[in-house]
Design a protein around this motif. Sequence first.
Motif, PDB file in Angstrom:
ATOM      1  N   PHE A   1       0.744  -1.222  -0.154  1.00 38.77           N
ATOM      2  CA  PHE A   1       0.081  -0.167   0.086  1.00 38.77           C
ATOM      3  C   PHE A   1       0.877   1.199   0.047  1.00 38.77           C
ATOM      4  O   PHE A   1       1.772   1.370   0.550  1.00 38.77           O
ATOM      5  CB  PHE A   1      -0.911  -0.072   1.177  1.00 38.77           C
ATOM      6  N   ALA A   2       0.278   2.165  -0.778  1.00 36.85           N
ATOM      7  CA  ALA A   2       0.762   3.607  -0.534  1.00 36.85           C
ATOM      8  C   ALA A   2      -0.235   4.470  -0.192  1.00 36.85           C
ATOM      9  O   ALA A   2      -1.109   4.635  -1.266  1.00 36.85           O
ATOM     10  CB  ALA A   2       1.590   4.088  -1.994  1.00 36.85           C
TER      11      ALA A   2
ATOM     12  N   ALA B   1     -12.198   7.464  -1.730  1.00 36.50           N
ATOM     13  CA  ALA B   1     -11.184   6.904  -0.932  1.00 36.50           C
ATOM     14  C   ALA B   1     -10.986   5.421  -1.308  1.00 36.50           C
ATOM     15  O   ALA B   1     -10.452   4.806  -0.393  1.00 36.50           O
ATOM     16  CB  ALA B   1     -11.367   6.996   0.496  1.00 36.50           C
ATOM     17  N   MET B   2     -11.371   5.039  -2.568  1.00 34.85           N
ATOM     18  CA  MET B   2     -11.135   3.592  -3.054  1.00 34.85           C
ATOM     19  C   MET B   2      -9.915   3.390  -3.677  1.00 34.85           C
ATOM     20  O   MET B   2      -9.445   4.539  -4.217  1.00 34.85           O
ATOM     21  CB  MET B   2     -12.221   3.137  -3.984  1.00 34.85           C
ATOM     22  N   PRO B   3      -9.208   2.167  -3.436  1.00 28.92           N
ATOM     23  CA  PRO B   3      -7.809   2.256  -4.089  1.00 28.92           C
ATOM     24  C   PRO B   3      -7.628   2.150  -5.626  1.00 28.92           C
ATOM     25  O   PRO B   3      -8.686   1.490  -6.268  1.00 28.92           O
ATOM     26  CB  PRO B   3      -7.610   0.693  -3.509  1.00 28.92           C
TER      27      PRO B   3
ATOM     28  N   MET C   1      -3.938   4.726  -2.344  1.00 29.45           N
ATOM     29  CA  MET C   1      -5.102   5.380  -1.672  1.00 29.45           C
ATOM     30  C   MET C   1      -5.159   6.458  -1.120  1.00 29.45           C
ATOM     31  O   MET C   1      -3.949   6.936  -0.603  1.00 29.45           O
ATOM     32  CB  MET C   1      -5.638   4.131  -0.682  1.00 29.45           C
ATOM     33  N   ASP C   2      -6.140   7.367  -1.322  1.00 29.15           N
ATOM     34  CA  ASP C   2      -6.047   8.617  -0.857  1.00 29.15           C
ATOM     35  C   ASP C   2      -7.288   8.603   0.092  1.00 29.15           C
ATOM     36  O   ASP C   2      -8.445   8.713  -0.084  1.00 29.15           O
ATOM     37  CB  ASP C   2      -6.510   9.843  -1.962  1.00 29.15           C
ATOM     38  N   THR C   3      -6.673   8.935   1.483  1.00 32.27           N
ATOM     39  CA  THR C   3      -7.831   8.630   2.604  1.00 32.27           C
ATOM     40  C   THR C   3      -7.928  10.069   3.163  1.00 32.27           C
ATOM     41  O   THR C   3      -8.864  10.333   4.398  1.00 32.27           O
ATOM     42  CB  THR C   3      -7.582   7.710   3.703  1.00 32.27           C
ATOM     43  N   HIS C   4      -7.750  11.130   2.537  1.00 30.38           N
ATOM     44  CA  HIS C   4      -7.896  12.634   3.059  1.00 30.38           C
ATOM     45  C   HIS C   4      -9.395  12.545   3.293  1.00 30.38           C
ATOM     46  O   HIS C   4      -9.749  13.039   4.497  1.00 30.38           O
ATOM     47  CB  HIS C   4      -7.565  13.532   2.096  1.00 30.38           C
TER      48      HIS C   4
END
Length: 265
Positions: A108-109, A166-168, A132-135
């Motif tokens: 994961f990044a 926020a999905m990969p 993934m962007d979880t901001h």
Amino acid sequence: MGQSSSEKLILVNSEPDGIATITINRPASLNSLTRPMITDLAQAFKALGRDDSVRVIILSGSGRAFCSGVDLTVAQEVFKGDVKDPESDPVFQMELCPKPIIGAINGFAVTAGFEISLTCDIVVAAKGAKFMDTHARFGIFPSWGLSQKLPRIIGPNKAREVSLTAMPLTAEQAEKLGFVNYVVDESELLKKARQLAGAIVKNNQDMVVRYKSVINDGFKLDLHHALALEKERAHKYYDGMTTEQFKKMQEFIAGRNSKKRSSKL
């Protein structure tokens, strides 16, 4: 670089062939970043960027992930001021670094890890790697460039999907979208990164640095101004070349041509 309590969590190794490696080394926490690690990562890029023996930098993460983002157990310590200080901002230091940076991404990044990978010049990813962007999930405002770089690299619609859901984004999708250069078996990841680094090292070091700079600086401009930037730097470069340098260039080309002829005989 000065000693710090987190130094072993950011491993730096320079090799005689001009290839340096930086490894995020906190595998038990999926390489999540503490404040000292963030500062050490920034300083590692600053130091290698200034080291004349270093020609290419490979960035990787140890264990099952490249980087799972900022350690949210110390979020306040990290977010209250890290981006205001360029000395402790790894993305800022990566952007200043004149040497090509190859990201070797496994696992994961996530969020900060995604932002760091977006700042690499070339990206090699292992099969199964995910960005993934979880901001939006955690209510964190992006400050290392994700909101601006991702749409420019993969297109605005796909970037909105990745960031707002926020999905990969898989390595395979990222390759199709032009963000990832190669997807390889995890066992081949560092080998492929080194192969690319080796190809860069064989070239004219001064021109590699100038070429990276003109691509990256021009990418921030519209095409009209970017072409003018290229022309301006080209004229400056050729105006500064000596007769001896032109002679060496001609000798190099002549030498290559004679090798090609002899290999055909």
